[in-house]
Motif scaffolding. Structure first.
Motif, short mmCIF file in Angstrom:
data_model
loop_
_atom_site.label_atom_id
_atom_site.label_comp_id
_atom_site.label_asym_id
_atom_site.label_seq_id
_atom_site.Cartn_x
_atom_site.Cartn_y
_atom_site.Cartn_z
N GLU A 35 0.83 -1.22 0.00
CA GLU A 35 0.00 0.00 0.00
C GLU A 35 0.86 1.25 0.00
O GLU A 35 0.56 2.23 -0.69
N GLN A 36 1.95 1.24 0.77
CA GLN A 36 2.84 2.40 0.81
C GLN A 36 3.46 2.65 -0.56
O GLN A 36 3.54 3.80 -1.00
N VAL A 37 3.89 1.60 -1.23
CA VAL A 37 4.48 1.75 -2.57
C VAL A 37 3.44 2.30 -3.54
O VAL A 37 3.72 3.20 -4.33
N LEU A 38 2.21 1.79 -3.47
CA LEU A 38 1.15 2.24 -4.37
C LEU A 38 0.79 3.71 -4.16
O LEU A 38 0.62 4.46 -5.12
N MET A 39 0.64 4.12 -2.92
CA MET A 39 0.10 5.45 -2.63
C MET A 39 1.13 6.57 -2.51
O MET A 39 0.77 7.74 -2.61
N THR A 40 2.40 6.23 -2.30
CA THR A 40 3.42 7.26 -2.13
C THR A 40 3.86 7.79 -3.49
O THR A 40 4.15 7.04 -4.41
N LEU A 41 3.89 9.11 -3.59
CA LEU A 41 4.36 9.76 -4.82
C LEU A 41 5.87 9.72 -4.88
O LEU A 41 6.54 9.92 -3.86
N PRO A 42 6.45 9.46 -6.06
CA PRO A 42 7.91 9.55 -6.17
C PRO A 42 8.36 10.95 -5.75
O PRO A 42 7.76 11.95 -6.13
N GLY A 43 9.38 11.01 -4.91
CA GLY A 43 9.87 12.30 -4.41
C GLY A 43 9.23 12.73 -3.11
O GLY A 43 9.68 13.69 -2.47
N GLU A 44 8.18 12.06 -2.68
CA GLU A 44 7.48 12.43 -1.45
C GLU A 44 8.33 12.16 -0.21
O GLU A 44 8.27 12.90 0.76
N ARG A 45 9.11 11.11 -0.23
CA ARG A 45 10.00 10.79 0.89
C ARG A 45 11.38 11.37 0.60
O ARG A 45 12.04 10.99 -0.36
N PRO A 49 13.84 9.27 -2.55
CA PRO A 49 13.09 9.98 -3.60
C PRO A 49 12.53 9.07 -4.70
O PRO A 49 11.58 9.46 -5.37
N ASN A 50 13.07 7.87 -4.87
CA ASN A 50 12.56 6.97 -5.91
C ASN A 50 11.50 6.01 -5.40
O ASN A 50 11.00 5.18 -6.15
N PHE A 51 11.15 6.11 -4.12
CA PHE A 51 10.17 5.22 -3.52
C PHE A 51 8.76 5.61 -3.96
O PHE A 51 8.40 6.77 -3.97
N GLY A 52 7.95 4.62 -4.32
CA GLY A 52 6.54 4.84 -4.63
C GLY A 52 6.26 5.02 -6.11
O GLY A 52 7.15 5.33 -6.90
N ILE A 53 4.97 4.78 -6.45
CA ILE A 53 4.57 4.98 -7.85
C ILE A 53 3.42 5.97 -7.98
O ILE A 53 3.04 6.32 -9.08
N GLY A 54 2.85 6.44 -6.88
CA GLY A 54 1.82 7.47 -6.94
C GLY A 54 0.60 7.10 -7.77
O GLY A 54 0.19 7.83 -8.65
N VAL A 55 0.02 5.95 -7.46
CA VAL A 55 -1.08 5.43 -8.26
C VAL A 55 -2.31 6.35 -8.25
O VAL A 55 -3.06 6.38 -9.23
N VAL A 70 2.42 0.19 -18.29
CA VAL A 70 3.43 1.05 -17.68
C VAL A 70 3.33 0.96 -16.16
O VAL A 70 4.34 0.83 -15.45
N THR A 71 2.11 1.02 -15.63
CA THR A 71 1.90 0.95 -14.19
C THR A 71 2.37 -0.40 -13.65
O THR A 71 3.04 -0.46 -12.62
N ARG A 72 2.05 -1.47 -14.35
CA ARG A 72 2.47 -2.80 -13.93
C ARG A 72 3.98 -2.90 -13.85
O ARG A 72 4.54 -3.39 -12.87
N ASN A 73 4.68 -2.42 -14.88
CA ASN A 73 6.14 -2.48 -14.90
C ASN A 73 6.76 -1.64 -13.78
O ASN A 73 7.71 -2.08 -13.12
N ARG A 74 6.24 -0.43 -13.56
CA ARG A 74 6.74 0.42 -12.48
C ARG A 74 6.47 -0.22 -11.13
O ARG A 74 7.31 -0.17 -10.23
N LEU A 75 5.30 -0.82 -10.98
CA LEU A 75 4.93 -1.44 -9.71
C LEU A 75 5.82 -2.64 -9.40
O LEU A 75 6.33 -2.77 -8.28
N ILE A 76 6.03 -3.50 -10.36
CA ILE A 76 6.89 -4.67 -10.15
C ILE A 76 8.29 -4.22 -9.75
O ILE A 76 8.87 -4.75 -8.80
N SER A 77 8.84 -3.24 -10.44
CA SER A 77 10.17 -2.73 -10.12
C SER A 77 10.22 -2.16 -8.71
O SER A 77 11.15 -2.47 -7.94
#
Length: 128
Positions: A35-45, A49-55, A70-77
């Motif tokens: 959930e943290q990865v999904l909801m955190t915007l890149p740069g928010e932490r 700074p690379n944490f999260g995908i900002g779904v 694109v979302t699937r690939n970013r999420l898996i990474s």
């Protein structure tokens, strides 16, 4: 691989109850990490700074198979990095679909140390 005990982790979000801090088991801990990865915007932490995908921002993009891929690939990474050591990387899968202004994300994996297979569905829409 021998299975290890299922330890407890501090609950996320952190909460103190009547008897002190609340805890969760490994499966709930990993789900909260997803959930943290999904909801955190890149740069928010600041320090990650690379944490999260900002779904939540993605629901305003055209809801097509291109966005889903694109979302699937970013999420898996992002999940490979965030869940390192917790999840067997060969079992980590994600599927992204959508309709209207709603994205549906299915994440499945096996917990590495206890061998438990997990599957979670996350639905995100423009209004939530």
């Amino acid at each position: 691989m021998p299975k290890l005990p299922d330890p407890t982790f501090l609950k996320f979000p952190f909460h103190v109850g009547e008897n002190g801090p609340e805890f969760s088991k490994r499966a709930a801990h990993v789900r909260s990490q997803i959930e943290q990865v999904l909801m955190t915007l890149p740069g928010e932490r600041v320090f990650r700074p690379n944490f999260g995908i900002g779904v939540k921002q993605l629901v305003f993009e055209p809801n097509t198979s291109v966005l889903w891929d694109v979302t699937r690939n970013r999420l898996i990474s992002a999940l490979m990095e965030a869940l390192r050591g917790e999840v067997d990387p060969s079992t980590l899968q994600a599927e992204v679909t959508g309709e209207g202004e709603k994205l549906n994300i299915l994440v499945s994996y096996t917990l590495a140390r206890i061998g438990l297979r997990e599957e979670h569905v996350f639905s995100v829409s423009g209004g939530s």
